[in-house]
Design a protein around this motif. Structure first.
Motif, short mmCIF file in Angstrom:
data_model
loop_
_atom_site.label_atom_id
_atom_site.label_comp_id
_atom_site.label_asym_id
_atom_site.label_seq_id
_atom_site.Cartn_x
_atom_site.Cartn_y
_atom_site.Cartn_z
N THR A 178 37.58 2.50 -72.35
CA THR A 178 38.62 1.46 -72.49
C THR A 178 38.28 0.42 -73.54
OG1 THR A 178 37.62 0.05 -70.79
CG2 THR A 178 39.22 1.71 -70.05
N GLY A 179 36.98 0.25 -73.83
CA GLY A 179 36.56 -0.83 -74.70
C GLY A 179 36.56 -2.19 -74.01
N ILE A 180 36.73 -2.20 -72.69
CA ILE A 180 36.85 -3.43 -71.92
C ILE A 180 35.58 -3.65 -71.09
CG2 ILE A 180 38.18 -4.66 -70.16
CD1 ILE A 180 40.56 -2.82 -70.91
N THR A 181 35.04 -4.86 -71.13
CA THR A 181 33.91 -5.21 -70.29
C THR A 181 34.22 -4.88 -68.83
OG1 THR A 181 33.14 -6.95 -71.78
CG2 THR A 181 32.47 -7.12 -69.47
N THR A 182 33.29 -4.20 -68.18
CA THR A 182 33.52 -3.71 -66.82
C THR A 182 32.45 -4.25 -65.89
OG1 THR A 182 34.55 -1.67 -67.67
CG2 THR A 182 33.70 -1.63 -65.40
N ILE A 183 32.90 -4.78 -64.74
CA ILE A 183 31.99 -5.26 -63.70
C ILE A 183 32.10 -4.29 -62.53
CG2 ILE A 183 31.50 -7.09 -62.02
CD1 ILE A 183 33.18 -7.95 -65.28
N ALA A 184 30.96 -3.76 -62.10
CA ALA A 184 30.95 -2.72 -61.06
C ALA A 184 29.71 -2.88 -60.20
CB ALA A 184 31.01 -1.33 -61.70
N ASP A 185 29.57 -1.99 -59.21
CA ASP A 185 28.47 -2.03 -58.26
C ASP A 185 28.46 -3.40 -57.57
OD1 ASP A 185 26.27 -1.21 -56.82
OD2 ASP A 185 24.83 -1.59 -58.42
N LEU A 186 29.56 -3.73 -56.92
CA LEU A 186 29.79 -5.09 -56.44
C LEU A 186 29.26 -5.35 -55.03
CD1 LEU A 186 33.30 -5.19 -57.98
CD2 LEU A 186 31.65 -7.02 -58.34
N ARG A 187 28.72 -4.35 -54.36
CA ARG A 187 28.30 -4.56 -52.97
C ARG A 187 26.79 -4.76 -52.81
NH1 ARG A 187 32.61 -3.93 -49.68
NH2 ARG A 187 34.32 -2.62 -50.40
N ARG A 188 26.00 -4.17 -53.67
CA ARG A 188 24.57 -4.08 -53.39
C ARG A 188 23.83 -5.42 -53.55
NH1 ARG A 188 21.95 1.24 -55.87
NH2 ARG A 188 23.00 0.58 -57.77
N ARG A 189 24.35 -6.34 -54.37
CA ARG A 189 23.66 -7.64 -54.49
C ARG A 189 23.76 -8.42 -53.18
NH1 ARG A 189 21.90 -10.58 -58.97
NH2 ARG A 189 20.45 -12.16 -58.20
N ASP A 190 24.91 -8.30 -52.51
CA ASP A 190 25.06 -8.95 -51.21
C ASP A 190 24.08 -8.35 -50.21
OD1 ASP A 190 26.93 -10.69 -49.35
OD2 ASP A 190 26.69 -8.75 -48.33
N ILE A 191 23.91 -7.05 -50.22
CA ILE A 191 22.96 -6.39 -49.32
C ILE A 191 21.53 -6.84 -49.64
CG2 ILE A 191 21.99 -4.15 -48.65
CD1 ILE A 191 24.78 -2.96 -49.00
N ALA A 192 21.26 -7.08 -50.92
CA ALA A 192 19.92 -7.51 -51.33
C ALA A 192 19.54 -8.87 -50.76
CB ALA A 192 19.83 -7.55 -52.86
N VAL A 193 20.53 -9.67 -50.35
CA VAL A 193 20.24 -10.95 -49.71
C VAL A 193 20.60 -10.91 -48.23
CG1 VAL A 193 20.32 -12.41 -51.76
CG2 VAL A 193 22.44 -11.87 -50.58
N GLY A 194 20.50 -9.72 -47.64
CA GLY A 194 20.62 -9.59 -46.21
C GLY A 194 22.02 -9.40 -45.68
N GLY A 195 23.02 -9.22 -46.57
CA GLY A 195 24.39 -9.06 -46.13
C GLY A 195 24.75 -7.61 -45.85
N GLU A 196 25.95 -7.43 -45.34
CA GLU A 196 26.48 -6.10 -45.05
C GLU A 196 27.08 -5.44 -46.30
OE1 GLU A 196 27.15 -4.28 -41.95
OE2 GLU A 196 25.59 -5.51 -41.08
N GLY A 197 27.30 -6.23 -47.35
CA GLY A 197 27.97 -5.70 -48.54
C GLY A 197 29.46 -5.49 -48.33
N ALA A 198 29.96 -5.90 -47.17
CA ALA A 198 31.36 -5.70 -46.81
C ALA A 198 31.68 -6.58 -45.60
CB ALA A 198 31.63 -4.23 -46.49
N PRO A 199 32.94 -6.91 -45.43
CA PRO A 199 33.99 -6.78 -46.45
C PRO A 199 33.86 -7.85 -47.54
CG PRO A 199 34.87 -7.80 -44.46
CD PRO A 199 33.45 -7.44 -44.15
N VAL A 238 30.91 -14.15 -43.70
CA VAL A 238 31.58 -12.86 -43.54
C VAL A 238 30.58 -11.71 -43.56
CG1 VAL A 238 33.19 -11.24 -44.61
CG2 VAL A 238 33.76 -13.68 -44.50
N THR A 239 29.74 -11.67 -44.58
CA THR A 239 28.84 -10.52 -44.76
C THR A 239 27.50 -10.69 -44.05
OG1 THR A 239 27.81 -11.34 -46.79
CG2 THR A 239 29.88 -10.09 -47.02
#
Length: 372
Positions: free
Chosen positions: A125-146, A351-352
C-alpha cells in the motif's frame, strides 16, 4: 483538512476482512467508507486448521499463510481506497489487527498470536502500518484483550447515562461505561457455536438473521449443562477465544443429548450467548440503562430478542448512534493506530489487567515519512 486512517480486522468468526476508512479531523472519528473482503472457502479452511487447539502446524504452512493474509489485507486496504476514490498518499496510517490464530494470555508464558504480515501491507500500500497490537499489553501483565473498550469510551460514553457496549463476534465482550469509569471483558461465546452448528447441519456459514434458531425450542436441561463452565464464574479481567470455546467443548457438552433436534440445539446456543452476556451485565454493570450491540450478532434477531428479554434497560444496536454494528471494530483499529502514531496508550488497565498503560503495536513505515 481530513486526517485519515484505515482499520483492518478479521475477527474470531474467521470469515473475512472488515476495512474502515476513518476521518479524525473533527476530533471524533467519522466513517468515510467501508469495504468487506470475504475469505474463499480454501483460505477459511486453512485459517481454521492452523487455529485448532493442540494441532501441530508446520512452519512452512504457518509462514505461507501469514504472507498470504498480509497480501490480502493490503489488497483489501487498496480496494477500500479505490471504492472511496482516495489516494493512499492521503492516509496517515493503517491499523491492522490481523487474524488471531491463538490467544493464550494465561499460559505460563502468555501470548496472543495474530497473522497477516504487516511488512507486506506496508509495502503493497505504501502506507505506514501499525500491527501486533495485543502483545505489548500482555508484556505488562494484561490479557491483551479486549482492546476495543478504549474506542468505545471515546465514541459512545455519555456522562448522563450508564451504558454497556456489547460486541458479539465469534466471542462476545462487553464494555461498561457508567459515566465515571470504564471496565470490560470477554463474556464467553458469541457466534462461535451458532456458526459451527449451522455449518454442520445446514452447510451454511451462519444462521441468516437467526431465522433457523428462532424456529427451535430452548432445552433447559441442555442449557444448564452449557452454563456449567468455570469461565463464566471467573472475575474480570479475563479474555478467551476459540481455543477454549471450540467445537470439542460443545461436542463434550452434547454427550447425552443426541435426541435433541438440531434446531433446538441452535435455539439453546442462542440462549447461552444471551444469558452469558446478560449475567455478566447484571453482575458487573447492574446500573446499565442502555445496552448497545455491535458485531455480527447484532443481526441475529433471535439473539437480540433474548437480550431484550434478559436485560432491564433498553437494548439496541450502535446504528442508533450513527455507527453500523458491523463497522465498529474496524473503526476501533483505525483509532488504535492513531493512538500509537501519536505516542498515546491504547490499552486500559482496568479492562485488560495490565500494570501500566502502554503504546501498542509495532510500526512498519510506508513510502512517506512517519507523521504523528
Amino acid at each position: 483538512m481530513p486526517e485519515l486512517y484505515i482499520g483492518l480486522i478479521s475477527g474470531t468468526s474467521m470469515d473475512g476482512i472488515d476495512a474502515a476508512l476513518v476521518d479524525f479531523q473533527s476530533g471524533q472519528p467519522q466513517l468515510v467508507d467501508f469495504f468487506y473482503q470475504a475469505f474463499d472457502n480454501t483460505l477459511k479452511a486453512n485459517i481454521q486448521a492452523i487455529s485448532r487447539p493442540d494441532t501441530l502446524v508446520s512452519l512452512l504452512a504457518y509462514g505461507q499463510l501469514d504472507s498470504q493474509l498480509g497480501r490480502l489485507f493490503g489488497e483489501t486496504a487498496l480496494a477500500l481506497l479505490a471504492k472511496a476514490g482516495i489516494s493512499a498518499s492521503n492516509i496517515q496510517a493503517i491499523g491492522s489487527h490481523g487474524q488471531t490464530v491463538y490467544h493464550a494470555p494465561a499460559a505460563p508464558d502468555g501470548f496472543s498470536l495474530q497473522i497477516g504480515d504487516p511488512n507486506r501491507i506496508a509495502q503493497l500500500t505504501g502506507i505506514t502500518t501499525i500491527a501486533d497490537l495485543r502483545r505489548r499489553d500482555i508484556a505488562v501483565g494484561g490479557e491483551g484483550a479486549p482492546l476495543v473498550p478504549a474506542f468505545h469510551q471515546a465514541v459512545f460514553a455519555d456522562a448522563g447515562q450508564a451504558r454497556t457496549l456489547i460486541n458479539i463476534g465469534g466471542i462476545a465482550n462487553i464494555t461498561v461505561l457508567d459515566g465515571k469509569s470504564i471496565s470490560g471483558f470477554d463474556t464467553g461465546p458469541g457466534n462461535v457455536f451458532l456458526d459451527y452448528w449451522c455449518q454442520r447441519h445446514l452447510q451454511q456459514p451462519y444462521d441468516q438473521a437467526g431465522a433457523w434458531g428462532a424456529g427451535g425450542q430452548v432445552q433447559t436441561d441442555l442449557l444448564a449443562v452449557l452454563h456449567d463452565d468455570a469461565y463464566f464464574q471467573l472475575p474480570p479481567p479475563k479474555s478467551t477465544g476459540k481455543e477454549y470455546f471450540c467445537a470439542d467443548w460443545l461436542e463434550r457438552k452434547l454427550i447425552g443429548f443426541s435426541g435433541v433436534k438440531p434446531v433446538d440445539v441452535q435455539a439453546t446456543l442462542v440462549q447461552l450467548t444471551a444469558d452469558s452476556i446478560s449475567n455478566a451485565i447484571r453482575r458487573y454493570a447492574p446500573q446499565t440503562e442502555l445496552s448497545l450491540v455491535c458485531g455480527g450478532g447484532a443481526y441475529n434477531q433471535g439473539l437480540m430478542t433474548a437480550l431484550g428479554q434478559n436485560l432491564d434497560g433498553a437494548v439496541t444496536t450502535t446504528a442508533g448512534l450513527g455507527i453500523a454494528a458491523d463497522h465498529v471494530e474496524a473503526m476501533a483499529f483505525a483509532w488504535l493506530a492513531r493512538q500509537s502514531l501519536h505516542q498515546s496508550a491504547g490499552n486500559i488497565c482496568s479492562v485488560t489487567g495490565a500494570t501500566a498503560p502502554v503504546i501498542l503495536g509495532g510500526i512498519y513505515p510506508g513510502n512517506s515519512p512517519l507523521s504523528g
